[in-house]
Design a protein around this motif. Structure first.
Motif, PDB file in Angstrom:
ATOM      1  N   ARG A   6       0.808  -1.305   0.162  1.00 12.81           N
ATOM      2  CA  ARG A   6      -0.158   0.007  -0.010  1.00 12.81           C
ATOM      3  C   ARG A   6       0.828   1.283   0.083  1.00 12.81           C
ATOM      4  N   ASN A   7       1.781   1.356   0.917  1.00 11.30           N
ATOM      5  CA  ASN A   7       2.450   2.804   1.027  1.00 11.30           C
ATOM      6  C   ASN A   7       3.596   2.956  -0.261  1.00 11.30           C
ATOM      7  N   PHE A   8       3.947   1.794  -0.728  1.00 11.55           N
ATOM      8  CA  PHE A   8       4.839   1.822  -1.985  1.00 11.55           C
ATOM      9  C   PHE A   8       3.946   2.642  -3.137  1.00 11.55           C
ATOM     10  N   ARG A   9       2.738   1.948  -3.364  1.00 14.28           N
ATOM     11  CA  ARG A   9       1.754   2.176  -4.335  1.00 14.28           C
ATOM     12  C   ARG A   9       1.290   3.706  -4.148  1.00 14.28           C
ATOM     13  N   LEU A  10       1.191   4.242  -2.875  1.00 13.91           N
ATOM     14  CA  LEU A  10       0.779   5.807  -2.658  1.00 13.91           C
ATOM     15  C   LEU A  10       1.878   6.606  -2.857  1.00 13.91           C
ATOM     16  N   LEU A  11       3.008   5.903  -2.504  1.00  9.27           N
ATOM     17  CA  LEU A  11       4.263   6.800  -2.617  1.00  9.27           C
ATOM     18  C   LEU A  11       4.390   7.249  -4.266  1.00  9.27           C
ATOM     19  N   GLU A  12       4.135   6.138  -4.904  1.00  9.20           N
ATOM     20  CA  GLU A  12       4.242   6.121  -6.502  1.00  9.20           C
ATOM     21  C   GLU A  12       2.997   7.545  -6.995  1.00  9.20           C
ATOM     22  N   GLU A  13       1.914   7.188  -6.397  1.00 11.15           N
ATOM     23  CA  GLU A  13       0.725   8.084  -6.642  1.00 11.15           C
ATOM     24  C   GLU A  13       1.166   9.334  -6.385  1.00 11.15           C
ATOM     25  N   LEU A  14       1.727   9.767  -5.267  1.00 12.54           N
ATOM     26  CA  LEU A  14       2.066  11.032  -4.635  1.00 12.54           C
ATOM     27  C   LEU A  14       3.092  11.702  -5.725  1.00 12.54           C
ATOM     28  N   GLU A  15       4.127  10.889  -6.036  1.00  7.71           N
ATOM     29  CA  GLU A  15       5.054  11.497  -7.129  1.00  7.71           C
ATOM     30  C   GLU A  15       4.598  11.736  -8.381  1.00  7.71           C
ATOM     31  N   LYS A  16       3.609  11.000  -8.943  1.00 12.71           N
ATOM     32  CA  LYS A  16       2.938  11.221 -10.107  1.00 12.71           C
ATOM     33  C   LYS A  16       2.064  12.494 -10.064  1.00 12.71           C
ATOM     34  N   GLY A  17       1.293  12.632  -8.891  1.00 18.52           N
ATOM     35  CA  GLY A  17       0.427  13.570  -8.475  1.00 18.52           C
ATOM     36  C   GLY A  17       0.982  15.113  -8.436  1.00 18.52           C
ATOM     37  N   GLU A  18       2.184  14.977  -7.810  1.00 15.83           N
ATOM     38  CA  GLU A  18       2.934  16.260  -7.441  1.00 15.83           C
ATOM     39  C   GLU A  18       3.422  16.848  -8.959  1.00 15.83           C
ATOM     40  N   LYS A  19       3.678  15.818  -9.984  1.00 11.52           N
ATOM     41  CA  LYS A  19       4.218  16.118 -11.243  1.00 11.52           C
ATOM     42  C   LYS A  19       3.141  16.526 -12.275  1.00 11.52           C
ATOM     43  N   GLY A  20       1.975  16.386 -11.816  1.00  5.04           N
ATOM     44  CA  GLY A  20       0.824  16.891 -12.652  1.00  5.04           C
ATOM     45  C   GLY A  20       0.363  15.912 -13.724  1.00  5.04           C
ATOM     46  N   ILE A  21      -0.816  15.616 -13.898  1.00  5.18           N
ATOM     47  CA  ILE A  21      -1.326  14.717 -14.845  1.00  5.18           C
ATOM     48  C   ILE A  21      -1.710  15.270 -16.246  1.00  5.18           C
ATOM     49  N   SER A 103     -16.701  -0.853 -10.447  1.00  2.00           N
ATOM     50  CA  SER A 103     -15.778  -1.983 -11.023  1.00  2.00           C
ATOM     51  C   SER A 103     -14.499  -1.688 -10.504  1.00  2.00           C
ATOM     52  N   TRP A 104     -14.276  -1.443  -9.399  1.00  2.00           N
ATOM     53  CA  TRP A 104     -12.884  -0.906  -8.854  1.00  2.00           C
ATOM     54  C   TRP A 104     -11.903  -2.336  -8.902  1.00  2.00           C
ATOM     55  N   ASN A 105     -10.805  -1.913  -9.232  1.00  2.61           N
ATOM     56  CA  ASN A 105      -9.626  -3.029  -9.395  1.00  2.61           C
ATOM     57  C   ASN A 105      -8.316  -2.359  -8.715  1.00  2.61           C
ATOM     58  N   ARG A 106      -7.350  -3.114  -8.272  1.00  2.00           N
ATOM     59  CA  ARG A 106      -6.205  -2.475  -7.664  1.00  2.00           C
ATOM     60  C   ARG A 106      -5.482  -1.814  -8.585  1.00  2.00           C
ATOM     61  N   ASN A 107      -5.583  -1.879  -9.903  1.00  2.00           N
ATOM     62  CA  ASN A 107      -4.855  -1.165 -10.978  1.00  2.00           C
ATOM     63  C   ASN A 107      -5.231   0.201 -11.193  1.00  2.00           C
ATOM     64  N   PHE A 108      -6.398   0.649 -10.626  1.00  2.00           N
ATOM     65  CA  PHE A 108      -6.858   1.994 -10.873  1.00  2.00           C
ATOM     66  C   PHE A 108      -6.179   2.585  -9.794  1.00  2.00           C
ATOM     67  N   SER A 109      -6.146   3.990  -9.941  1.00  2.00           N
ATOM     68  CA  SER A 109      -5.417   4.875  -8.951  1.00  2.00           C
ATOM     69  C   SER A 109      -6.363   6.033  -8.829  1.00  2.00           C
ATOM     70  N   ILE A 110      -5.751   7.169  -7.839  1.00  2.00           N
ATOM     71  CA  ILE A 110      -6.652   8.392  -7.551  1.00  2.00           C
ATOM     72  C   ILE A 110      -6.699   9.126  -8.922  1.00  2.00           C
ATOM     73  N   GLU A 111      -5.718   9.017  -9.897  1.00  2.00           N
ATOM     74  CA  GLU A 111      -5.681   9.634 -10.988  1.00  2.00           C
ATOM     75  C   GLU A 111      -6.806   9.229 -11.965  1.00  2.00           C
TER      76      GLU A 111
END
Length: 138
Positions: A6-21, A103-111
Motif C-alpha cells: 500500500r505505502n509504496f503504491r501511494l508513494l508512487e501516486e504522490l510522486e505522479k500527482g505532484e508532477k501533474g497529470i 468496478s474497482w480493481n487494484r490497478n486503478f488509482s486516484i488519477e
C-alpha cells in the motif's frame, strides 16, 4: 506477479500527482504532508470545455483506507456540483453509480478516478445539467 504494498503504491501516486497529470485538468496530493499513512488526499478537477462545467474548479477529498488499493477509496466533492453520482446533501460520491468505483480493481488509482469523473462531466447526459453557483461548497 508480486503485489505492491500500500505505502509504496501511494508513494508512487504522490510522486505522479505532484508532477501533474497530462494537460493539467486534474491534480491531486496529500491533504497533509505529514500524514505518514497517506490516507487523506485532495483532488482538483478543472471542468471540461463546452459543458456547463467549463472553467470551473472542483475540489474533492479522497480517503484511502488501510486496504487501498485492493479496496476503493472514498470520494467526496467539497465543491458543490450536480451530477447523478454525487449525494446532494454531503457531496459523497456513490460508488455504485460511478463506473470506475463500481468496478474497482487494484490497478486503478486516484488519477483514474479524477479522470473518469471529468469524463462523466463531459458525457452527453451530464454536460448540460444545471449547476449550483460557482464557488459554493457542501
Amino acid at each position: 506477479m508480486a503485489k505492491v504494498p500500500r505505502n509504496f503504491r501511494l508513494l508512487e501516486e504522490l510522486e505522479k500527482g505532484e508532477k501533474g497529470i497530462g494537460d493539467g485538468s486534474c491534480s491531486y496530493g496529500l491533504e497533509d504532508g505529514d500524514d505518514i499513512l497517506m490516507s487523506n488526499w485532495n483532488g482538483t478537477i478543472i471542468g471540461p470545455g463546452h459543458t456547463v462545467h467549463e472553467n470551473r474548479i472542483y475540489s474533492l477529498k479522497i480517503t484511502c483506507g488501510s486496504s487501498y488499493p485492493d479496496a476503493r477509496p472514498e470520494v467526496q466533492f467539497i465543491s458543490r456540483v450536480n451530477l447523478p453520482f454525487v449525494n446532494q446533501t454531503n457531496g459523497n460520491v456513490d460508488p455504485t453509480r460511478l463506473p470506475v468505483l463500481a468496478s474497482w480493481n487494484r490497478n486503478f488509482s486516484i488519477e483514474t478516478i479524477l479522470v473518469e469523473i471529468r469524463k462523466e462531466m463531459a458525457s452527453f447526459n451530464n454536460r448540460k445539467l444545471p449547476q449550483p453557483p460557482e464557488g459554493s461548497t457542501f
